[in-house]
Write a protein that holds these residues in place. Structure first.
Motif, PDB file in Angstrom:
ATOM      1  N   SER A  39       3.918   9.845  -5.265  1.00 33.69           N
ATOM      2  CA  SER A  39       2.496   9.740  -4.953  1.00 33.69           C
ATOM      3  C   SER A  39       1.813   8.690  -5.822  1.00 33.69           C
ATOM      4  N   LYS A  40       2.090   8.729  -7.118  1.00 30.87           N
ATOM      5  CA  LYS A  40       1.461   7.781  -8.036  1.00 30.87           C
ATOM      6  C   LYS A  40       1.914   6.350  -7.765  1.00 30.87           C
ATOM      7  N   LEU A  41       3.228   6.160  -7.606  1.00 30.19           N
ATOM      8  CA  LEU A  41       3.737   4.810  -7.365  1.00 30.19           C
ATOM      9  C   LEU A  41       3.294   4.291  -6.006  1.00 30.19           C
ATOM     10  N   SER A  42       3.323   5.147  -5.004  1.00 29.55           N
ATOM     11  CA  SER A  42       2.902   4.742  -3.659  1.00 29.55           C
ATOM     12  C   SER A  42       1.432   4.343  -3.647  1.00 29.55           C
ATOM     13  N   GLY A  43       0.622   5.047  -4.402  1.00 30.58           N
ATOM     14  CA  GLY A  43      -0.795   4.717  -4.485  1.00 30.58           C
ATOM     15  C   GLY A  43      -1.032   3.314  -5.002  1.00 30.58           C
ATOM     16  N   LYS A  44      -0.219   2.905  -5.946  1.00 28.03           N
ATOM     17  CA  LYS A  44      -0.359   1.562  -6.506  1.00 28.03           C
ATOM     18  C   LYS A  44       0.086   0.503  -5.506  1.00 28.03           C
ATOM     19  N   VAL A  45       1.134   0.794  -4.745  1.00 25.31           N
ATOM     20  CA  VAL A  45       1.594  -0.134  -3.717  1.00 25.31           C
ATOM     21  C   VAL A  45       0.535  -0.250  -2.611  1.00 25.31           C
ATOM     22  N   VAL A  46      -0.036   0.874  -2.220  1.00 27.77           N
ATOM     23  CA  VAL A  46      -1.093   0.867  -1.197  1.00 27.77           C
ATOM     24  C   VAL A  46      -2.287   0.039  -1.678  1.00 27.77           C
ATOM     25  N   ALA A  47      -2.658   0.182  -2.933  1.00 34.03           N
ATOM     26  CA  ALA A  47      -3.768  -0.597  -3.482  1.00 34.03           C
ATOM     27  C   ALA A  47      -3.454  -2.094  -3.402  1.00 34.03           C
TER      28      ALA A  47
END
Length: 132
Positions: free
Chosen positions: A52-60
């Motif tokens: 969730s945390k890593l994916s959030g950064k990629v989405v950003a």
């Protein structure tokens, strides 16, 4: 981009996987494609809170890059600012891979592959940020 179809046949089952190979280049389409692949890699490698945390950064990074592409024709300054946001998101992604949780959840090889992908993306985002 190139699409590769991989078919695996085991007794009683057949699995077909589509794999998209993105050409590394300092273009918005290439960066968007590779960010999509990075998101898929994170989903495949991590799970739970770390994913969730890593994916959030990629989405950003994806959102900032898409926004930068939209304003690229009209505003160099705004494009540079948005690409800076994408670069910052990728920096936070790499820092996230250095946490204790990431080191426990992901093998060293997986973390190294993700960092390598991000480094290449950063080079191209920097090139887009300062064209010419």
């Amino acid at each position: 981009t190139t699409t590769t179809v991989v078919t695996t046949t085991l007794p009683g089952t057949t699995t077909t996987t589509l794999s998209v190979a993105c050409a590394p280049a300092a273009t918005f389409s290439s960066v968007a494609c590779r960010l999509g692949q990075l998101a898929q890699s994170v989903q495949a490698a991590a799970d739970g809170t770390l994913e969730s945390k890593l994916s959030g950064k990629v989405v950003a990074a994806q959102q900032a890059t898409a926004a930068a592409e939209q304003v690229a024709a009209t505003s160099r300054k705004q494009t540079a600012q948005l690409l800076g946001k994408a670069l910052s998101a990728l920096d936070r992604f790499v820092r996230g891979l250095k946490t204790r949780a990431a080191k426990q959840a992901l093998p060293k090889d997986s973390r190294a592959a993700l960092v390598s992908t991000v480094r290449a993306l950063r080079v191209d985002l920097k090139a887009l940020r300062r064209p010419g």
